[in-house]
Design an enzyme around this catalytic site. Structure first.
Site, PDB file in Angstrom:
ATOM      1  N   GLY A 177      10.266  -4.348   3.156  1.00  0.00           N
ATOM      2  CA  GLY A 177      11.275  -3.335   3.426  1.00  0.00           C
ATOM      3  C   GLY A 177      12.520  -3.495   2.583  1.00  0.00           C
ATOM      4  O   GLY A 177      13.177  -4.532   2.609  1.00  0.00           O
ATOM      5  N   PRO A 212       0.854  -1.189   0.000  1.00  0.00           N
ATOM      6  CA  PRO A 212       0.000   0.000   0.000  1.00  0.00           C
ATOM      7  C   PRO A 212       0.886   1.234   0.000  1.00  0.00           C
ATOM      8  O   PRO A 212       1.793   1.339   0.825  1.00  0.00           O
ATOM      9  CB  PRO A 212      -0.756  -0.122   1.329  1.00  0.00           C
ATOM     10  CG  PRO A 212       0.111  -0.966   2.210  1.00  0.00           C
ATOM     11  CD  PRO A 212       0.851  -1.893   1.288  1.00  0.00           C
ATOM     12  N   GLN A 255      -6.849  -1.415   2.151  1.00  0.00           N
ATOM     13  CA  GLN A 255      -6.284  -1.084   3.459  1.00  0.00           C
ATOM     14  C   GLN A 255      -7.098   0.014   4.136  1.00  0.00           C
ATOM     15  O   GLN A 255      -7.392   1.045   3.525  1.00  0.00           O
ATOM     16  CB  GLN A 255      -4.828  -0.629   3.357  1.00  0.00           C
ATOM     17  CG  GLN A 255      -4.213  -0.521   4.756  1.00  0.00           C
ATOM     18  CD  GLN A 255      -2.805   0.029   4.778  1.00  0.00           C
ATOM     19  OE1 GLN A 255      -2.578   1.174   4.416  1.00  0.00           O
ATOM     20  NE2 GLN A 255      -1.858  -0.783   5.213  1.00  0.00           N
ATOM     21  N   SER A 265       0.404   5.456  -0.437  1.00  0.00           N
ATOM     22  CA  SER A 265      -0.481   6.583  -0.644  1.00  0.00           C
ATOM     23  C   SER A 265      -0.068   7.377  -1.887  1.00  0.00           C
ATOM     24  O   SER A 265       1.100   7.743  -2.030  1.00  0.00           O
ATOM     25  CB  SER A 265      -0.390   7.444   0.617  1.00  0.00           C
ATOM     26  OG  SER A 265      -1.231   8.509   0.497  1.00  0.00           O
ATOM     27  N   CYS A 279       1.554   3.299   9.883  1.00  0.00           N
ATOM     28  CA  CYS A 279       1.850   4.571   9.221  1.00  0.00           C
ATOM     29  C   CYS A 279       2.370   5.599  10.235  1.00  0.00           C
ATOM     30  O   CYS A 279       1.719   5.876  11.240  1.00  0.00           O
ATOM     31  CB  CYS A 279       0.609   5.111   8.522  1.00  0.00           C
ATOM     32  SG  CYS A 279       0.989   6.626   7.639  1.00  0.00           S
TER      33      CYS A 279
HETATM   34  C1  LIG Z   1       4.904   7.149  -0.927  1.00  0.00           C
HETATM   35  C2  LIG Z   1       4.611   6.077   0.080  1.00  0.00           C
HETATM   36  C3  LIG Z   1       3.325   5.946   0.572  1.00  0.00           C
HETATM   37  C4  LIG Z   1       3.027   4.946   1.520  1.00  0.00           C
HETATM   38  N1  LIG Z   1       1.737   4.794   1.943  1.00  0.00           N
HETATM   39  C5  LIG Z   1       1.423   3.759   2.773  1.00  0.00           C
HETATM   40  C6  LIG Z   1       0.069   3.483   3.123  1.00  0.00           C
HETATM   41  O1  LIG Z   1      -0.879   4.161   2.689  1.00  0.00           O
HETATM   42  N2  LIG Z   1      -0.160   2.426   3.968  1.00  0.00           N
HETATM   43  C7  LIG Z   1       0.859   1.643   4.459  1.00  0.00           C
HETATM   44  O2  LIG Z   1       0.608   0.693   5.210  1.00  0.00           O
HETATM   45  N3  LIG Z   1       2.146   1.884   4.129  1.00  0.00           N
HETATM   46  C8  LIG Z   1       2.439   2.899   3.287  1.00  0.00           C
HETATM   47  N4  LIG Z   1       3.744   3.083   2.904  1.00  0.00           N
HETATM   48  C9  LIG Z   1       4.779   2.156   3.385  1.00  0.00           C
HETATM   49  C10 LIG Z   1       5.010   1.014   2.379  1.00  0.00           C
HETATM   50  O3  LIG Z   1       3.858   0.214   2.245  1.00  0.00           O
HETATM   51  C11 LIG Z   1       6.184   0.117   2.827  1.00  0.00           C
HETATM   52  O4  LIG Z   1       5.880  -0.451   4.069  1.00  0.00           O
HETATM   53  C12 LIG Z   1       7.506   0.874   2.955  1.00  0.00           C
HETATM   54  O5  LIG Z   1       7.709   1.743   1.863  1.00  0.00           O
HETATM   55  C13 LIG Z   1       8.703  -0.088   3.057  1.00  0.00           C
HETATM   56  O6  LIG Z   1       8.751  -0.947   1.940  1.00  0.00           O
HETATM   57  P1  LIG Z   1       9.733  -0.665   0.667  1.00  0.00           P
HETATM   58  O7  LIG Z   1      11.116  -0.526   1.206  1.00  0.00           O
HETATM   59  O8  LIG Z   1       9.540  -1.860  -0.210  1.00  0.00           O
HETATM   60  O9  LIG Z   1       9.267   0.613   0.046  1.00  0.00           O
HETATM   61  C14 LIG Z   1       4.053   4.089   1.988  1.00  0.00           C
HETATM   62  C15 LIG Z   1       5.349   4.243   1.491  1.00  0.00           C
HETATM   63  C16 LIG Z   1       5.640   5.211   0.545  1.00  0.00           C
HETATM   64  C17 LIG Z   1       7.046   5.323   0.017  1.00  0.00           C
END
Ligand SMILES: Cc1cc2nc3c(=O)[nH]c(=O)nc-3n(C[C@H](O)[C@H](O)[C@H](O)COP(=O)(O)O)c2cc1C
Length: 340
Positions: free
Chosen positions: A215, A29, A83, A31, A113
């Site tokens: 992550g 997810p 979500q 945003s 979040c």
């Molecule tokens: C721009 C952006 C928006 C995000 N929005 C949400 C969200 O709405 N809900 C959520 O649970 N995590 C949100 N996250 C977190 C991601 O789901 C994820 O947990 C986090 O980026 C780590 O994973 P990654 O290293 O693969 O990016 C967001 C992350 C980013 C970068």
């Protein structure tokens, strides 16, 4: 018996409560990023499931905010988790019921979040330091929803309270079917690294319950190492999939060539064209359309020669049609620039 083709663990289907996903790679997810168009492209590229951005349960019930936009697109979306965020058991339970009535089969609760807007209302990462409220929310949602119920956690509130394994046990006791875990604390936001050892502890804390590790995955090799080091049932990919939906297919194929190869410009162009087509159908309004196209035009140009200059120009373009023309121009010329 001859060995079959190599099938990595994350390429296996997963079935929970009669809901089946073809593999365990999930678009996170995000945003403003995990839009209907991006979700569709991620699934076409191989993601087993895509999760919406966090939608306020309260706004959903009131018909406000981005939630109705997402819901308007639900009938055509399969392999979707919605979500929700919130802090009141009854509100979340009502939202679950409404989503179930619209045919949603998978709901994820945001308990990670770090943004102030969430924390102030006791939602998102605030739930990490309020385990009994988190448990009440999950119990209330479970009581009104028969589909898959998952919870997305962070490692904990800060370095001194890394309680995700305890929280995972607690939410599973209340009926959660799956846990997703981003191995950073709320205090870290996006600094430092996602802690794989902590993710492994979560996996061990809830035997028999699938855990999605999340992550810092940016290559198919990261998918493999994260899955192996944590023992997680699947992997959730966020930033690494922005402008690179091909990561899903490469990881499923276990393709070593894909580790270093940049997706070729022609493929990027075709994907952008598909993205435009989808955004035209799904964006809430022209502003949202421009915002999304700018973001993805920039993302699809990543790593190409001249990309930085292109992105500066793209950010200044207002009309979606002009932006699309500029991006087409850039990507169709990129092959020859690359070969030069
Ligand atoms: C721009 C952006 C928006 C995000 N929005 C949400 C969200 O709405 N809900 C959520 O649970 N995590 C949100 N996250 C977190 C991601 O789901 C994820 O947990 C986090 O980026 C780590 O994973 P990654 O290293 O693969 O990016 C967001 C992350 C980013 C970068």
């Amino acid at each position: 018996m001859p060995n079959g083709p190599f099938q990595p663990s994350w390429a296996r289907p997963l079935e929970i409560r009669g809901v089946r996903i073809p593999n365990r790679l999930v678009l996170a997810p995000m945003s403003g990023v995990s839009t209907p168009a991006a979700r569709s492209i991620a699934r076409d590229a191989g993601a087993g499931l895509a999760v919406t951005e966090a939608l306020s349960a309260r706004a959903l019930l009131a018909g406000r905010g981005p939630a109705p936009v997402a819901l308007a697109n639900l009938p055509v979306e399969e392999r979707l988790a919605v979500q929700l965020f919130g802090s009141e058991p009854e509100v979340l339970a009502d939202a679950c019921q409404q989503l179930a009535e619209r045919g949603v089969s998978w709901i994820d609760l945001n308990a990670g979040c770090p943004v102030k807007k969430f924390i102030r209302q006791g939602a998102g990462a605030a739930l990490l330091r309020d385990p009994s409220r988190l448990a009440r929310l999950v119990a209330a949602m479970r009581a009104r929803f028969d589909g898959v119920l998952s919870v997305k956690l962070r490692a904990g509130w800060d370095a001194s309270t890394r309680n995700a394994p305890d929280l995972a046990r607690r939410i599973v006791d209340e009926g959660a079917d799956l846990v997703a875990i981003h191995g950073r604390t709320r205090a870290q936001k996006y600094r430092g690294a996602s802690d794989r050892a902590l993710i492994r502890e979560v996996v061990r804390a809830v035997p028999g319950i699938p855990v999605l590790a999340n992550g810092d995955v940016v290559t198919p090799a990261d998918v493999a190492s994260l899955a192996r080091q944590t023992g997680a049932a699947g992997v959730m990919i966020g930033r690494g999939a922005i402008g690179n939906p091909w990561i899903f297919g490469s990881a499923l194929a276990g393709d070593p060539e894909a580790e270093t190869a940049l997706p070729d410009p022609a493929l990027r162009l075709r994907t952008l064209e598909r993205h435009v087509e989808l955004v035209n159908r799904t964006a809430a309004d022209p502003e949202a359309r421009t915002r999304e196209l700018r973001r993805y035009a920039a993302a699809y140009s990543r790593g190409l020669p001249g990309g930085r200059h292109f992105r500066v120009r793209a950010m200044a373009v207002r009309e979606p049609e002009d932006l699309v023309a500029l991006t087409r121009d850039f990507l169709s010329g990129a092959g020859s620039r690359e070969a030069a």
